[in-house]
Scaffold this motif. Structure first.
Motif, PDB file in Angstrom:
ATOM      1  N   THR A 105       0.821  -1.208   0.000  1.00 28.29           N
ATOM      2  CA  THR A 105       0.000   0.000   0.000  1.00 28.29           C
ATOM      3  C   THR A 105       0.856   1.260   0.000  1.00 28.29           C
ATOM      4  O   THR A 105       0.343   2.358  -0.182  1.00 28.29           O
ATOM      5  CB  THR A 105      -0.928   0.023   1.220  1.00 28.29           C
ATOM      6  OG1 THR A 105      -0.133   0.015   2.416  1.00 28.29           O
ATOM      7  CG2 THR A 105      -1.858  -1.176   1.220  1.00 28.29           C
ATOM      8  N   ILE A 106       2.160   1.111   0.217  1.00 25.10           N
ATOM      9  CA  ILE A 106       3.079   2.248   0.201  1.00 25.10           C
ATOM     10  C   ILE A 106       3.537   2.489  -1.228  1.00 25.10           C
ATOM     11  O   ILE A 106       4.125   1.602  -1.853  1.00 25.10           O
ATOM     12  CB  ILE A 106       4.283   1.982   1.122  1.00 25.10           C
ATOM     13  CG1 ILE A 106       3.812   1.777   2.559  1.00 25.10           C
ATOM     14  CG2 ILE A 106       5.297   3.119   1.042  1.00 25.10           C
ATOM     15  CD1 ILE A 106       4.897   1.249   3.482  1.00 25.10           C
ATOM     16  N   ASP A 107       3.269   3.654  -1.730  1.00 28.24           N
ATOM     17  CA  ASP A 107       3.644   3.966  -3.108  1.00 28.24           C
ATOM     18  C   ASP A 107       5.152   3.865  -3.270  1.00 28.24           C
ATOM     19  O   ASP A 107       5.916   4.508  -2.555  1.00 28.24           O
ATOM     20  CB  ASP A 107       3.178   5.389  -3.447  1.00 28.24           C
ATOM     21  CG  ASP A 107       3.337   5.713  -4.919  1.00 28.24           C
ATOM     22  OD1 ASP A 107       3.245   4.780  -5.737  1.00 28.24           O
ATOM     23  OD2 ASP A 107       3.567   6.890  -5.245  1.00 28.24           O
ATOM     24  N   GLY A 108       5.583   3.040  -4.217  1.00 26.77           N
ATOM     25  CA  GLY A 108       7.008   2.890  -4.484  1.00 26.77           C
ATOM     26  C   GLY A 108       7.674   1.745  -3.760  1.00 26.77           C
ATOM     27  O   GLY A 108       8.860   1.500  -3.975  1.00 26.77           O
ATOM     28  N   LEU A 109       6.962   1.020  -2.900  1.00 31.90           N
ATOM     29  CA  LEU A 109       7.554  -0.089  -2.150  1.00 31.90           C
ATOM     30  C   LEU A 109       6.947  -1.407  -2.598  1.00 31.90           C
ATOM     31  O   LEU A 109       5.734  -1.609  -2.526  1.00 31.90           O
ATOM     32  CB  LEU A 109       7.345   0.096  -0.643  1.00 31.90           C
ATOM     33  CG  LEU A 109       7.990  -0.991   0.238  1.00 31.90           C
ATOM     34  CD1 LEU A 109       9.517  -0.920   0.146  1.00 31.90           C
ATOM     35  CD2 LEU A 109       7.536  -0.849   1.692  1.00 31.90           C
ATOM     36  N   TRP A 110       7.817  -2.318  -3.028  1.00 32.88           N
ATOM     37  CA  TRP A 110       7.426  -3.648  -3.482  1.00 32.88           C
ATOM     38  C   TRP A 110       8.280  -4.675  -2.744  1.00 32.88           C
ATOM     39  O   TRP A 110       9.305  -4.327  -2.166  1.00 32.88           O
ATOM     40  CB  TRP A 110       7.658  -3.789  -4.990  1.00 32.88           C
ATOM     41  CG  TRP A 110       6.894  -2.808  -5.818  1.00 32.88           C
ATOM     42  CD1 TRP A 110       7.059  -1.453  -5.850  1.00 32.88           C
ATOM     43  CD2 TRP A 110       5.840  -3.089  -6.736  1.00 32.88           C
ATOM     44  NE1 TRP A 110       6.188  -0.876  -6.733  1.00 32.88           N
ATOM     45  CE2 TRP A 110       5.423  -1.869  -7.297  1.00 32.88           C
ATOM     46  CE3 TRP A 110       5.222  -4.274  -7.155  1.00 32.88           C
ATOM     47  CZ2 TRP A 110       4.405  -1.782  -8.249  1.00 32.88           C
ATOM     48  CZ3 TRP A 110       4.212  -4.194  -8.100  1.00 32.88           C
ATOM     49  CH2 TRP A 110       3.809  -2.969  -8.632  1.00 32.88           C
ATOM     50  N   PHE A 111       7.852  -5.933  -2.761  1.00 31.60           N
ATOM     51  CA  PHE A 111       8.668  -6.952  -2.097  1.00 31.60           C
ATOM     52  C   PHE A 111       8.514  -8.306  -2.770  1.00 31.60           C
ATOM     53  O   PHE A 111       7.533  -8.575  -3.472  1.00 31.60           O
ATOM     54  CB  PHE A 111       8.337  -7.030  -0.610  1.00 31.60           C
ATOM     55  CG  PHE A 111       7.106  -7.833  -0.266  1.00 31.60           C
ATOM     56  CD1 PHE A 111       7.219  -9.078   0.341  1.00 31.60           C
ATOM     57  CD2 PHE A 111       5.826  -7.351  -0.531  1.00 31.60           C
ATOM     58  CE1 PHE A 111       6.103  -9.817   0.671  1.00 31.60           C
ATOM     59  CE2 PHE A 111       4.705  -8.078  -0.205  1.00 31.60           C
ATOM     60  CZ  PHE A 111       4.840  -9.319   0.396  1.00 31.60           C
ATOM     61  N   VAL A 112       9.537  -9.132  -2.573  1.00 31.67           N
ATOM     62  CA  VAL A 112       9.507 -10.540  -2.977  1.00 31.67           C
ATOM     63  C   VAL A 112       9.578 -11.361  -1.707  1.00 31.67           C
ATOM     64  O   VAL A 112      10.542 -11.263  -0.943  1.00 31.67           O
ATOM     65  CB  VAL A 112      10.688 -10.882  -3.910  1.00 31.67           C
ATOM     66  CG1 VAL A 112      10.783 -12.379  -4.131  1.00 31.67           C
ATOM     67  CG2 VAL A 112      10.545 -10.152  -5.239  1.00 31.67           C
ATOM     68  N   ASP A 113       8.543 -12.145  -1.464  1.00 29.19           N
ATOM     69  CA  ASP A 113       8.438 -12.891  -0.220  1.00 29.19           C
ATOM     70  C   ASP A 113       9.372 -14.102  -0.223  1.00 29.19           C
ATOM     71  O   ASP A 113       9.750 -14.631  -1.278  1.00 29.19           O
ATOM     72  CB  ASP A 113       7.003 -13.361  -0.028  1.00 29.19           C
ATOM     73  CG  ASP A 113       6.624 -13.493   1.436  1.00 29.19           C
ATOM     74  OD1 ASP A 113       7.503 -13.316   2.300  1.00 29.19           O
ATOM     75  OD2 ASP A 113       5.441 -13.772   1.710  1.00 29.19           O
TER      76      ASP A 113
END
Length: 284
Positions: A105-113
């Motif tokens: 939900t944070i614009d610009g933050l992505w992740f790979v679990d």
């Protein structure tokens, strides 16, 4: 003899889709510590969130620890699920880490679990040719879609951590003010030196980050800080992360500290760290 002329021709020969390259050139930072419990994952999550929130960076977090604490620390801010696993990327069943990225939900933050099979994957990797290069190769496309990639390493010096070091441009080493953590720093820096000599000559150390600093324990703090300064003075980051109930509360809630307790000391610590790291990554 047939010739591969188009992207569609190439797609027929590989397993999984090919990721179109982007226009960015990510700096890859490994967040590594040999000792657990020093704030490695906390630093990965909150540094990444701060770079996205306050510095307008496009950031990817990659969780290489089978415990999956990055995803747990962001669980209230995640959207959707990846269709495959990091293990399959490392075992070359898919093409690139970028295929696994999940938004927050944070614009610009992505992740790979992470995934629970990573421990087994590490054992399988040992028999692969070029085993130290698996993550580096799998980040080729992802590097072109992000400004910063932060890799949360396992708390050991096994094949997954070595893969992260080979893929990284630089390393942040969180350390609390304890004798065991100090010994772990020495072993990790020695490993980084070997990686630099043999597999990744471009890797550097961004700095040692003092974490979980309890100002009430001044005598022990002074002894360990003196040892850190004497051994690694030039490598110490200016930022110091103190003990903060807000950081622990945020992790329990599954949010970065800036969303859970925006006016807390914990929020201030990691905003300061992001200021320091961003200035080093992108000097004016």
């Amino acid at each position: 003899m047939s010739v591969i002329n188009t992207l569609s021709d190439l797609r027929k020969l590989v397993k999984g889709p090919i990721v179109e390259p982007g226009t960015r050139h990510a700096r890859v930072l490994a967040i590594a510590a040999r000792k657990g419990g020093v704030g490695k994952t906390t630093t990965t999550v909150n540094l990444g969130a701060a770079l996205a929130l306050f510095h307008n960076r496009k950031v990817l977090l990659v969780d290489m620890d089978s415990q999956g604490h990055v995803g747990m620390s962001l669980r209230m801010e995640t959207r959707g699920r990846a269709r495959d696993t990091l293990s399959n990327v490392l075992l070359q069943k898919r093409r690139d880490v970028y295929e696994l990225v999940q938004p927050t939900t944070i614009d610009g933050l992505w992740f790979v679990d992470s995934d629970r099979d990573l421990n087994n994957t590490e054992a399988i990797m040992a028999g692969r040719i070029g085993k130290e290069l698996l993550l580096k190769n799998a980040l080729d496309a992802a590097r072109t879609h992000f400004d910063v990639i932060l890799i949360d390493c396992p708390p050991n010096l096994g094949a997954l951590t070595v893969n992260a070091l080979v893929a990284a441009d630089t390393v942040i080493v969180p350390t609390d003010l304890s004798t065991l953590s100090l010994d772990g720093v020495e072993a990790l820096l020695a490993t980084i030196g070997v990686v630099q000599e043999t597999l990744n000559p471009k890797i550097g150390v961004m700095g040692l980050l003092k974490t979980r600093v309890d100002r009430r324990n001044q005598k022990m703090n002074a002894a360990i800080e003196d040892a850190l300064t004497n051994r690694y003075g030039s490598c110490l980051l200016d930022t110091c992360v103190g003990i903060s109930t807000a950081i622990a509360k945020a992790q329990h809630l599954g949010k970065p500290v800036f969303l859970a307790e925006p006016r807390s000391r914990g929020s201030e610590y990691y905003q300061q760290l992001a200021e320091e790291i961003d200035a080093r990554l992108y000097p004016h």
